[in-house]
Design a protein around this motif. Structure first.
Motif, PDB file in Angstrom:
ATOM      1  N   UNK A 194       0.825  -1.208   0.000  1.00  0.00           N
ATOM      2  CA  UNK A 194       0.000   0.000   0.000  1.00  0.00           C
ATOM      3  C   UNK A 194       0.861   1.261   0.000  1.00  0.00           C
ATOM      4  N   UNK A 195       0.510   2.212  -0.855  1.00  0.00           N
ATOM      5  CA  UNK A 195       1.190   3.494  -0.800  1.00  0.00           C
ATOM      6  C   UNK A 195       0.877   4.165   0.535  1.00  0.00           C
ATOM      7  N   UNK A 196       1.890   4.795   1.126  1.00  0.00           N
ATOM      8  CA  UNK A 196       1.732   5.488   2.404  1.00  0.00           C
ATOM      9  C   UNK A 196       2.148   6.930   2.166  1.00  0.00           C
ATOM     10  N   UNK A 197       1.186   7.859   2.276  1.00  0.00           N
ATOM     11  CA  UNK A 197       1.396   9.205   1.739  1.00  0.00           C
ATOM     12  C   UNK A 197       0.953  10.286   2.723  1.00  0.00           C
ATOM     13  N   UNK A 198       1.813  11.277   2.899  1.00  0.00           N
ATOM     14  CA  UNK A 198       1.456  12.560   3.521  1.00  0.00           C
ATOM     15  C   UNK A 198       1.431  13.615   2.419  1.00  0.00           C
ATOM     16  N   UNK A 199       0.312  14.307   2.214  1.00  0.00           N
ATOM     17  CA  UNK A 199       0.312  15.380   1.218  1.00  0.00           C
ATOM     18  C   UNK A 199       0.905  16.681   1.747  1.00  0.00           C
ATOM     19  N   UNK A 200       1.105  16.760   3.091  1.00  0.00           N
ATOM     20  CA  UNK A 200       1.508  18.018   3.705  1.00  0.00           C
ATOM     21  C   UNK A 200       0.320  18.950   3.863  1.00  0.00           C
ATOM     22  N   UNK A 201       0.562  20.123   4.427  1.00  0.00           N
ATOM     23  CA  UNK A 201      -0.542  21.065   4.607  1.00  0.00           C
ATOM     24  C   UNK A 201      -0.822  21.826   3.311  1.00  0.00           C
ATOM     25  N   UNK A 202      -1.994  22.406   3.250  1.00  0.00           N
ATOM     26  CA  UNK A 202      -2.411  23.085   2.017  1.00  0.00           C
ATOM     27  C   UNK A 202      -1.882  24.505   1.922  1.00  0.00           C
ATOM     28  N   UNK A 203      -1.416  25.059   3.055  1.00  0.00           N
ATOM     29  CA  UNK A 203      -0.900  26.424   3.065  1.00  0.00           C
ATOM     30  C   UNK A 203       0.179  26.526   4.134  1.00  0.00           C
ATOM     31  N   UNK A 204       1.406  26.896   3.721  1.00  0.00           N
ATOM     32  CA  UNK A 204       2.455  27.137   4.698  1.00  0.00           C
ATOM     33  C   UNK A 204       2.050  28.246   5.651  1.00  0.00           C
ATOM     34  N   UNK A 205       2.397  28.070   6.943  1.00  0.00           N
ATOM     35  CA  UNK A 205       1.934  29.029   7.952  1.00  0.00           C
ATOM     36  C   UNK A 205       3.062  29.692   8.724  1.00  0.00           C
ATOM     37  N   UNK A 206       4.296  29.248   8.538  1.00  0.00           N
ATOM     38  CA  UNK A 206       5.426  29.818   9.245  1.00  0.00           C
ATOM     39  C   UNK A 206       6.610  29.924   8.290  1.00  0.00           C
ATOM     40  N   UNK A 207       7.633  30.708   8.650  1.00  0.00           N
ATOM     41  CA  UNK A 207       8.825  30.793   7.794  1.00  0.00           C
ATOM     42  C   UNK A 207       9.527  29.460   7.605  1.00  0.00           C
ATOM     43  N   UNK A 208       9.240  28.493   8.462  1.00  0.00           N
ATOM     44  CA  UNK A 208       9.863  27.176   8.327  1.00  0.00           C
ATOM     45  C   UNK A 208       9.118  26.272   7.351  1.00  0.00           C
ATOM     46  N   UNK A 209       7.916  26.658   6.961  1.00  0.00           N
ATOM     47  CA  UNK A 209       7.118  25.841   6.044  1.00  0.00           C
ATOM     48  C   UNK A 209       7.270  26.404   4.629  1.00  0.00           C
ATOM     49  N   UNK A 210       8.460  26.232   4.082  1.00  0.00           N
ATOM     50  CA  UNK A 210       8.785  26.813   2.783  1.00  0.00           C
ATOM     51  C   UNK A 210       8.369  25.892   1.639  1.00  0.00           C
ATOM     52  N   UNK A 211       8.343  26.463   0.449  1.00  0.00           N
ATOM     53  CA  UNK A 211       8.078  25.674  -0.743  1.00  0.00           C
ATOM     54  C   UNK A 211       6.610  25.437  -1.005  1.00  0.00           C
ATOM     55  N   UNK A 212       6.297  24.750  -2.114  1.00  0.00           N
ATOM     56  CA  UNK A 212       4.907  24.513  -2.510  1.00  0.00           C
ATOM     57  C   UNK A 212       4.151  23.693  -1.467  1.00  0.00           C
ATOM     58  N   UNK A 213       2.891  24.043  -1.259  1.00  0.00           N
ATOM     59  CA  UNK A 213       2.003  23.324  -0.352  1.00  0.00           C
ATOM     60  C   UNK A 213       0.721  23.009  -1.101  1.00  0.00           C
ATOM     61  N   UNK A 214       0.210  21.776  -0.924  1.00  0.00           N
ATOM     62  CA  UNK A 214      -0.967  21.411  -1.686  1.00  0.00           C
ATOM     63  C   UNK A 214      -1.497  20.038  -1.363  1.00  0.00           C
ATOM     64  N   UNK A 215      -1.963  19.340  -2.399  1.00  0.00           N
ATOM     65  CA  UNK A 215      -2.666  18.068  -2.239  1.00  0.00           C
ATOM     66  C   UNK A 215      -2.213  17.107  -3.333  1.00  0.00           C
ATOM     67  N   UNK A 216      -2.615  15.848  -3.192  1.00  0.00           N
ATOM     68  CA  UNK A 216      -2.373  14.855  -4.234  1.00  0.00           C
ATOM     69  C   UNK A 216      -3.679  14.499  -4.937  1.00  0.00           C
ATOM     70  N   UNK A 217      -3.621  14.504  -6.266  1.00  0.00           N
ATOM     71  CA  UNK A 217      -4.679  13.918  -7.078  1.00  0.00           C
ATOM     72  C   UNK A 217      -4.244  12.484  -7.361  1.00  0.00           C
ATOM     73  N   UNK A 218      -5.057  11.519  -6.951  1.00  0.00           N
ATOM     74  CA  UNK A 218      -4.667  10.113  -7.005  1.00  0.00           C
ATOM     75  C   UNK A 218      -5.569   9.364  -7.973  1.00  0.00           C
ATOM     76  N   UNK A 219      -4.963   8.669  -8.934  1.00  0.00           N
ATOM     77  CA  UNK A 219      -5.691   7.840  -9.895  1.00  0.00           C
ATOM     78  C   UNK A 219      -5.438   6.371  -9.595  1.00  0.00           C
ATOM     79  N   UNK A 220      -6.488   5.579  -9.710  1.00  0.00           N
ATOM     80  CA  UNK A 220      -6.387   4.128  -9.525  1.00  0.00           C
ATOM     81  C   UNK A 220      -6.934   3.455 -10.778  1.00  0.00           C
ATOM     82  N   UNK A 221      -6.125   2.546 -11.361  1.00  0.00           N
ATOM     83  CA  UNK A 221      -6.579   1.892 -12.575  1.00  0.00           C
ATOM     84  C   UNK A 221      -7.210   0.536 -12.274  1.00  0.00           C
ATOM     85  N   UNK A 222      -7.603  -0.165 -13.326  1.00  0.00           N
ATOM     86  CA  UNK A 222      -8.332  -1.421 -13.165  1.00  0.00           C
ATOM     87  C   UNK A 222      -7.489  -2.526 -12.533  1.00  0.00           C
ATOM     88  N   UNK A 223      -6.175  -2.342 -12.521  1.00  0.00           N
ATOM     89  CA  UNK A 223      -5.279  -3.315 -11.889  1.00  0.00           C
ATOM     90  C   UNK A 223      -4.838  -2.874 -10.496  1.00  0.00           C
TER      91      UNK A 223
END
Length: 332
Positions: free
Chosen positions: A216-245
């Motif tokens: 099983x994939x084990x995933x943290x997407x992180x927060x959607x919006x950085x809130x402190x100077x230590x939370x640098x870089x892009x913040x967002x979510x994962x769009x996840x696709x699952x196929x028939x297999x």
């Protein structure tokens, strides 16, 4: 079937740690215009998340805890959260929400009616189908914190895996020995694998990470919006696709509206303050161009050695540079 890829059987968005109405930490009193932008940032990121779900025509939104920043969740935060879910309801997109240490079930809540597309997990773990009319369709297994303190693993409470159905675990937890966050609901990757689930949608750790690539994939997407100077870089979510297999693919999509960065600027070859100011302004403008119209909150680190050092140690030089940069850039 949703999506543009022919073998995708379902698609969901994995989000976590919205921290709606979070106060921004680690910055001094600032301009009113900047303060207002920061105050609305978590709400703006949430609106982008909802729009993403609708634009991508997903089958479900998953929120892995800490919807709100505090157990004393503000009324404004609750109203805007429900308004977003109502937008999903109009688009026939279900939402599955568990609560974590910042927004436990025993926290204050207004009597706001949730739209019918929303399932909020309680402190009793349960299995819920994404489509109740599909007996073989995917399911979400989740549980919420009753109180802020959750010192024990919640994995033993999780429902048994249904082998015939793609199973997603929705949990706010600290996996492994991460020291960045409190060790709430601690567990190991081995604990998660042993459940037999197909995907673990986790929350709590604000830095995005895929802890396990194969099922099983084990995933943290992180927060959607950085809130402190230590939370640098892009913040967002994962769009996840699952196929028939049952093969999973994921795409990280930033939804933040304010980006925190540290900008490293070399000072070698610079001999006077105006030349340094020009270099700093160019570096900031360059980064603004790269972040696709987002607001930028930055710290500058001057690197190296050079004749400008004599001026930098003079009284008020750094403060005056800071004031001038803010004045120039806020005017844009």
């Amino acid at each position: 079937m949703k999506g543009n890829t022919h073998d995708v059987i379902f698609r969901f968005v994995h989000s976590a740690d919205l921290h709606l109405d979070s106060p921004f930490k680690g910055i001094r009193e600032t301009e009113p215009k900047v303060a207002e932008t920061l105050r609305s940032a978590t709400f703006d990121a949430y609106k982008k998340l909802i729009t993403l779900c609708i634009d991508r025509n997903v089958d479900a939104l998953l929120v892995a805890g800490d919807v709100f920043d505090s157990a004393d969740r503000s009324l404004a935060a609750q109203i805007q959260f429900v308004e977003g879910l109502e937008r999903l309801n109009k688009a026939n997109i279900p939402a599955f929400v568990c609560h974590g240490n910042h927004d436990p079930l025993d926290g204050w809540a207004a009597r706001l009616e949730m739209p019918p597309n929303v399932h909020q997990f309680t402190d009793t773990a349960e299995t819920v189908p994404i489509n109740p009319h599909d007996p073989l369709g995917p399911v979400v297994c989740g549980v919420s914190y009753q109180t802020r303190e959750q010192p024990n693993s919640l994995i033993p409470k999780m429902p048994a895996h249904e082998p015939s159905r793609f199973t997603i675990g929705l949990l706010h937890a600290n996996v492994g020995a991460s020291t960045e966050h409190e060790p709430y609901a601690p567990c190991t990757i081995e604990d998660l694998v042993a459940t037999g689930y197909d995907y673990w949608a986790l929350g709590h750790v604000h830095r995005r990470a895929t802890l396990r690539e194969q099922a099983p994939m084990v995933v943290y997407p992180g927060n959607t919006q950085g809130r402190t100077p230590n939370e640098t870089g892009p913040r967002g979510v994962y769009v996840v696709d699952v196929d028939e297999n049952r093969i999973v693919s994921q795409e990280f999509v930033p939804v933040d509206t304010v980006r925190w960065e540290q900008l490293n600027v070399p000072i070698s070859g610079i001999e006077e303050v105006h030349a340094l100011f020009v270099r700093l302004e160019e570096r900031i403008e360059e980064r603004l161009h790269e972040i696709d119209g987002r607001h930028l909150v930055y710290r500058i680190c001057l690197e190296g050695r050079g004749p400008i050092h004599h001026w930098l140690v003079q009284h008020r030089t750094i403060a005056d540079l800071e004031t001038q940069l803010n004045t120039e850039l806020l005017a844009h």
